[in-house]
Design a protein around this motif. Structure first.
Motif, PDB file in Angstrom:
ATOM      1  N   TRP A   1     -53.609  58.444 -74.242  1.00  0.00           N
ATOM      2  CA  TRP A   1     -52.689  58.513 -73.243  1.00  0.00           C
ATOM      3  C   TRP A   1     -51.700  57.462 -73.566  1.00  0.00           C
ATOM      4  CZ3 TRP A   1     -51.749  62.813 -71.501  1.00  0.00           C
ATOM      5  CH2 TRP A   1     -52.630  63.774 -71.186  1.00  0.00           C
TER       6      TRP A   1
ATOM      7  N   ILE B   1     -47.390  53.601 -65.655  1.00  0.00           N
ATOM      8  CA  ILE B   1     -48.707  54.025 -65.177  1.00  0.00           C
ATOM      9  C   ILE B   1     -49.176  53.150 -64.270  1.00  0.00           C
ATOM     10  CG2 ILE B   1     -51.015  54.835 -66.097  1.00  0.00           C
ATOM     11  CD1 ILE B   1     -48.763  57.072 -65.998  1.00  0.00           C
TER      12      ILE B   1
ATOM     13  N   TYR C   1     -47.652  53.078 -61.184  1.00  0.00           N
ATOM     14  CA  TYR C   1     -47.753  54.374 -60.452  1.00  0.00           C
ATOM     15  C   TYR C   1     -49.250  54.485 -59.905  1.00  0.00           C
ATOM     16  CZ  TYR C   1     -48.398  59.169 -59.146  1.00  0.00           C
ATOM     17  OH  TYR C   1     -48.930  60.086 -58.403  1.00  0.00           O
TER      18      TYR C   1
ATOM     19  N   MET D   1     -41.142  52.152 -50.593  1.00  0.00           N
ATOM     20  CA  MET D   1     -40.807  53.624 -50.558  1.00  0.00           C
ATOM     21  C   MET D   1     -42.007  54.152 -49.784  1.00  0.00           C
ATOM     22  SD  MET D   1     -40.429  55.025 -54.411  1.00  0.00           S
ATOM     23  CE  MET D   1     -40.301  54.030 -55.625  1.00  0.00           C
TER      24      MET D   1
ATOM     25  N   LYS E   1     -41.489  56.293 -46.158  1.00  0.00           N
ATOM     26  CA  LYS E   1     -41.695  57.719 -46.405  1.00  0.00           C
ATOM     27  C   LYS E   1     -42.846  57.959 -45.746  1.00  0.00           C
ATOM     28  CE  LYS E   1     -39.990  58.328 -51.066  1.00  0.00           C
ATOM     29  NZ  LYS E   1     -38.391  58.486 -50.938  1.00  0.00           N
ATOM     30  N   PHE E   2     -43.906  57.348 -45.729  1.00  0.00           N
ATOM     31  CA  PHE E   2     -45.276  57.678 -45.075  1.00  0.00           C
ATOM     32  C   PHE E   2     -45.912  56.831 -44.261  1.00  0.00           C
ATOM     33  CE2 PHE E   2     -45.656  58.906 -49.647  1.00  0.00           C
ATOM     34  CZ  PHE E   2     -45.118  60.227 -49.682  1.00  0.00           C
TER      35      PHE E   2
ATOM     36  N   LEU F   1     -51.403  58.796 -50.974  1.00  0.00           N
ATOM     37  CA  LEU F   1     -51.416  59.648 -51.784  1.00  0.00           C
ATOM     38  C   LEU F   1     -52.585  60.510 -52.193  1.00  0.00           C
ATOM     39  CD1 LEU F   1     -49.206  57.904 -54.875  1.00  0.00           C
ATOM     40  CD2 LEU F   1     -48.618  59.513 -52.808  1.00  0.00           C
TER      41      LEU F   1
ATOM     42  N   TYR G   1     -51.807  64.379 -47.198  1.00  0.00           N
ATOM     43  CA  TYR G   1     -50.369  65.033 -47.223  1.00  0.00           C
ATOM     44  C   TYR G   1     -50.163  65.481 -45.564  1.00  0.00           C
ATOM     45  CZ  TYR G   1     -52.711  69.575 -47.128  1.00  0.00           C
ATOM     46  OH  TYR G   1     -53.524  70.489 -46.603  1.00  0.00           O
TER      47      TYR G   1
ATOM     48  N   PHE H   1     -35.350  66.696 -53.326  1.00  0.00           N
ATOM     49  CA  PHE H   1     -34.700  66.850 -54.679  1.00  0.00           C
ATOM     50  C   PHE H   1     -35.496  68.102 -55.324  1.00  0.00           C
ATOM     51  CE2 PHE H   1     -38.686  64.360 -54.189  1.00  0.00           C
ATOM     52  CZ  PHE H   1     -39.596  64.668 -55.355  1.00  0.00           C
TER      53      PHE H   1
ATOM     54  N   ASP I   1     -51.116  64.962 -63.866  1.00  0.00           N
ATOM     55  CA  ASP I   1     -50.939  63.417 -63.357  1.00  0.00           C
ATOM     56  C   ASP I   1     -49.583  63.254 -64.059  1.00  0.00           C
ATOM     57  OD1 ASP I   1     -51.082  60.486 -64.189  1.00  0.00           O
ATOM     58  OD2 ASP I   1     -53.309  60.839 -64.040  1.00  0.00           O
ATOM     59  N   PRO I   2     -48.840  62.224 -63.240  1.00  0.00           N
ATOM     60  CA  PRO I   2     -47.628  61.835 -64.054  1.00  0.00           C
ATOM     61  C   PRO I   2     -47.597  61.058 -65.292  1.00  0.00           C
ATOM     62  CG  PRO I   2     -47.732  60.963 -61.948  1.00  0.00           C
ATOM     63  CD  PRO I   2     -48.898  61.455 -62.336  1.00  0.00           C
ATOM     64  N   ILE I   3     -48.721  60.843 -65.559  1.00  0.00           N
ATOM     65  CA  ILE I   3     -48.904  60.351 -67.317  1.00  0.00           C
ATOM     66  C   ILE I   3     -48.570  61.347 -68.310  1.00  0.00           C
ATOM     67  CG2 ILE I   3     -51.232  60.696 -67.681  1.00  0.00           C
ATOM     68  CD1 ILE I   3     -51.202  57.918 -68.944  1.00  0.00           C
ATOM     69  N   VAL I   4     -48.698  62.579 -67.942  1.00  0.00           N
ATOM     70  CA  VAL I   4     -48.632  63.588 -68.645  1.00  0.00           C
ATOM     71  C   VAL I   4     -46.933  63.685 -68.823  1.00  0.00           C
ATOM     72  CG1 VAL I   4     -48.499  66.185 -69.030  1.00  0.00           C
ATOM     73  CG2 VAL I   4     -50.421  65.045 -68.019  1.00  0.00           C
TER      74      VAL I   4
ATOM     75  N   ILE J   1     -44.770  61.322 -68.659  1.00  0.00           N
ATOM     76  CA  ILE J   1     -44.342  60.121 -69.538  1.00  0.00           C
ATOM     77  C   ILE J   1     -44.672  60.511 -70.828  1.00  0.00           C
ATOM     78  CG2 ILE J   1     -44.624  57.961 -69.829  1.00  0.00           C
ATOM     79  CD1 ILE J   1     -45.001  57.331 -66.863  1.00  0.00           C
ATOM     80  N   LYS J   2     -45.661  60.847 -71.224  1.00  0.00           N
ATOM     81  CA  LYS J   2     -46.458  61.195 -72.378  1.00  0.00           C
ATOM     82  C   LYS J   2     -45.268  62.258 -72.988  1.00  0.00           C
ATOM     83  CE  LYS J   2     -49.371  60.418 -75.588  1.00  0.00           C
ATOM     84  NZ  LYS J   2     -49.706  59.091 -76.024  1.00  0.00           N
TER      85      LYS J   2
ATOM     86  N   LEU K   1     -50.034  67.928 -52.188  1.00  0.00           N
ATOM     87  CA  LEU K   1     -50.374  66.600 -52.814  1.00  0.00           C
ATOM     88  C   LEU K   1     -49.396  66.271 -53.916  1.00  0.00           C
ATOM     89  CD1 LEU K   1     -54.396  67.029 -52.918  1.00  0.00           C
ATOM     90  CD2 LEU K   1     -53.131  65.283 -51.540  1.00  0.00           C
TER      91      LEU K   1
ATOM     92  N   ARG L   1     -46.325  67.135 -54.171  1.00  0.00           N
ATOM     93  CA  ARG L   1     -45.133  66.982 -53.622  1.00  0.00           C
ATOM     94  C   ARG L   1     -44.887  65.340 -53.225  1.00  0.00           C
ATOM     95  NH1 ARG L   1     -43.112  70.223 -48.461  1.00  0.00           N
ATOM     96  NH2 ARG L   1     -44.768  69.383 -47.615  1.00  0.00           N
ATOM     97  N   ARG L   2     -46.107  64.722 -52.411  1.00  0.00           N
ATOM     98  CA  ARG L   2     -46.075  63.422 -52.224  1.00  0.00           C
ATOM     99  C   ARG L   2     -46.095  62.582 -53.231  1.00  0.00           C
ATOM    100  NH1 ARG L   2     -49.148  60.710 -47.166  1.00  0.00           N
ATOM    101  NH2 ARG L   2     -47.837  61.919 -45.686  1.00  0.00           N
ATOM    102  N   ARG L   3     -46.791  63.010 -54.401  1.00  0.00           N
ATOM    103  CA  ARG L   3     -46.595  62.225 -55.788  1.00  0.00           C
ATOM    104  C   ARG L   3     -45.253  62.125 -56.520  1.00  0.00           C
ATOM    105  NH1 ARG L   3     -51.656  65.074 -58.168  1.00  0.00           N
ATOM    106  NH2 ARG L   3     -53.309  64.443 -56.227  1.00  0.00           N
ATOM    107  N   TRP L   4     -44.593  63.497 -56.441  1.00  0.00           N
ATOM    108  CA  TRP L   4     -43.257  63.567 -57.026  1.00  0.00           C
ATOM    109  C   TRP L   4     -42.359  62.697 -56.224  1.00  0.00           C
ATOM    110  CZ3 TRP L   4     -43.156  69.614 -57.341  1.00  0.00           C
ATOM    111  CH2 TRP L   4     -44.122  69.984 -58.200  1.00  0.00           C
ATOM    112  N   MET L   5     -42.465  62.530 -55.074  1.00  0.00           N
ATOM    113  CA  MET L   5     -41.703  62.079 -54.015  1.00  0.00           C
ATOM    114  C   MET L   5     -41.658  60.391 -54.686  1.00  0.00           C
ATOM    115  SD  MET L   5     -42.452  63.419 -50.592  1.00  0.00           S
ATOM    116  CE  MET L   5     -41.797  62.466 -49.249  1.00  0.00           C
ATOM    117  N   ILE L   6     -42.849  59.882 -54.780  1.00  0.00           N
ATOM    118  CA  ILE L   6     -42.825  58.366 -55.224  1.00  0.00           C
ATOM    119  C   ILE L   6     -42.438  58.434 -56.982  1.00  0.00           C
ATOM    120  CG2 ILE L   6     -44.484  56.693 -55.748  1.00  0.00           C
ATOM    121  CD1 ILE L   6     -43.689  57.145 -52.610  1.00  0.00           C
ATOM    122  N   PHE L   7     -42.896  59.169 -57.648  1.00  0.00           N
ATOM    123  CA  PHE L   7     -42.698  59.196 -58.993  1.00  0.00           C
ATOM    124  C   PHE L   7     -41.048  59.444 -59.435  1.00  0.00           C
ATOM    125  CE2 PHE L   7     -43.154  60.968 -63.382  1.00  0.00           C
ATOM    126  CZ  PHE L   7     -43.568  59.834 -63.972  1.00  0.00           C
ATOM    127  N   ASN L   8     -40.622  60.306 -58.322  1.00  0.00           N
ATOM    128  CA  ASN L   8     -38.960  60.702 -58.925  1.00  0.00           C
ATOM    129  C   ASN L   8     -38.183  59.349 -58.757  1.00  0.00           C
ATOM    130  OD1 ASN L   8     -37.100  62.389 -59.621  1.00  0.00           O
ATOM    131  ND2 ASN L   8     -36.688  62.685 -57.197  1.00  0.00           N
TER     132      ASN L   8
END
Lengths: 275, 161
Positions: free
Chosen positions: A192, A208, A211, A243, A247-248, A262, A265, A273, B70-73, B75-76, B103, B105-112
């Motif tokens: 990865w 990563i 994150y 953030m 947000k949370f 995380l 939910y 967005f 996973d957000p690593i995907v 990024i990859k 779940l 959606r929460r991750r995207w909120m942060i990742f975005n």
């Protein structure tokens, strides 16, 4: 204060309340304090506690040597700064340690700690903590300033910073919450994260790492301190903390009962967005 | 002679046209689309069976659920030369696994927001909800992201190759 601490640890060890205490001893030079495991009452004399006691001790509670000590009998004692206690909260929350297995001896001001310690040795605000607080405020200002920049400028800034990365993974090694036995950076099938320090790979690793600590980073600042090339990692971590807070309404390292943001939910999470 | 001259002008015109088209369309973005098996992939399928046309720039990767991603995907994908990324899943409340998209959606909120803090253009990574009945929406989403990324140009910065 140090005498009181030594005395108390001697008592704990003699009464078999704990069978090991993780603390600091004098390092190779006067400005260095290094972690030490104290297992016998007379060894408590080796302990020091001063402004050079910076490395986070919560990290050591997960070491296999310490875990095996715990198996014999009794608890593991730990001399904890506020950041240590927050890290322990995180580890309890994520089921890495059991609360009953650790004996937390907090050292510092009462209001700085989450309320899970076993006992506290109260000291006034240390110079180090005061310094750290001003640094924090500065960094928040820096982030607010940075956010006004255009995407191009932001990109240029981070690319310059990430280009310094030499992939030593010191940030991961020191982080009390990076406890995976096999880190994603060490996996090679599939690979990865490229092991070479090139711009693409550095970007992947730093993104990563940040994150994976989203909603978990307890703001100890150790990654930035350990970084040999001074990448402002805490800037990214702090931004994510902001953030999460916004947000949370969650802050990491305060309550072991609350699930991390995380891994849970709300059906009415608000975002703008998603098309 | 006259015919030859005519043919020459025709050829010249055609060449000019070709050249124009080549420079105009020089950049065809590579867009990776991660679609969830239960809604968005079926939506894409519906777009196909309804004979709808959409931009050919996306490469679809089917994932069991957006919660698996996973957000690593993501990024990859950039690292391996993608110019843009589309992630699409079931509408909130429709997840086949009940909570996967919540779940996610929460991750995207942060990742975005993290990506924006790093300085990635906002339109490079886009997220959408497309249900199995929304073939039309899928076409719109794909056309929109293709247009957006054509405007942005190639993503060279994070390409490791």
């Amino acid at each position: 204060m140090l005498d009181k601490l030594k005395q108390r640890i001697k008592e704990l060890l003699t009464n078999k309340i704990v069978n090991c205490v993780i603390g600091y001893e004098q390092g190779d030079n006067p400005t260095l304090a290094r972690p030490v495991y104290i297992t016998k009452p007379n060894e408590a004399e080796r302990l020091v506690y001063n402004e050079y006691c910076i490395p986070i001790l919560a990290k050591y509670i997960l070491k296999p040597e310490v875990r095996s000590l715990k198996l014999e009998a009794g608890k593991i004692g730990i001399i904890a700064k506020p950041s240590d206690v927050r890290a322990l909260v995180g580890l309890i929350q994520e089921k890495q340690i059991i609360r009953e297995d650790v004996y937390i001896i907090a050292v510092g001001r009462k209001e700085d700690f989450p309320k899970i310690y076993d006992e506290i040795i109260e000291t006034p605000l240390s110079e180090l903590d005061a310094k750290r607080k001003t640094q924090d405020a500065e960094q928040l200002k820096q982030i607010a300033e940075f956010e006004k920049k255009t995407p191009e400028e932001k990109r240029a800034f981070w690319q310059r910073e990430f280009d310094k990365c030499i992939k030593c993974y010191a940030c991961r090694q020191i982080c009390p919450l990076c406890y995976c036995r096999v880190c994603i950076a060490d996996k090679n099938q599939p690979q990865w994260i490229p092991p070479m320090p090139n711009s693409g790979g550095n970007f992947s690793w730093n993104m990563i790492r940040a994150y994976h600590l989203a909603g978990r980073c307890i703001d100890c600042g150790e990654c930035e301190r350990a970084c040999p090339v001074d990448i402002p990692l805490m800037m990214l971590n702090k931004k994510i903390q902001q953030m999460i807070k916004e947000k949370f309404d969650y802050q990491a390292g305060l309550d072991p009962e609350v699930p991390p943001p995380l891994s849970t939910y709300q059906e009415d999470d608000k975002e703008k967005f998603i098309i | 002679m006259k015919q030859n001259a005519e043919r020459k002008t025709q050829d010249a015109e055609r060449n000019a046209q070709d050249a124009g088209r080549r420079t105009q369309d020089a950049f065809e973005p590579k867009i990776v689309a991660f679609l969830c098996n239960w809604c968005s992939y079926a939506g894409a399928d519906l777009a196909g069976t309804s004979r709808k046309q959409y931009a050919p720039n996306i490469r679809i990767i089917k994932v069991p659920c957006t919660g698996r991603l996973d957000p690593i995907v993501l990024i990859k994908s950039f690292e391996m030369g993608a110019d843009g990324i589309l992630v699409s899943g079931c509408h909130p409340g429709d997840c086949h696994y009940r909570s996967g998209n919540y779940l996610a959606r929460r991750r995207w909120m942060i990742f975005n927001e993290m990506l924006q803090f790093i300085g990635l253009e906002q339109d490079r990574v886009q997220f959408s909800w497309v249900s199995a009945a929304e073939g039309g929406k899928f076409v719109d989403v794909v056309n929109k992201i293709t247009e957006d990324i054509k405007k942005l140009g190639p993503a060279k910065e994070y390409n490791a190759s």
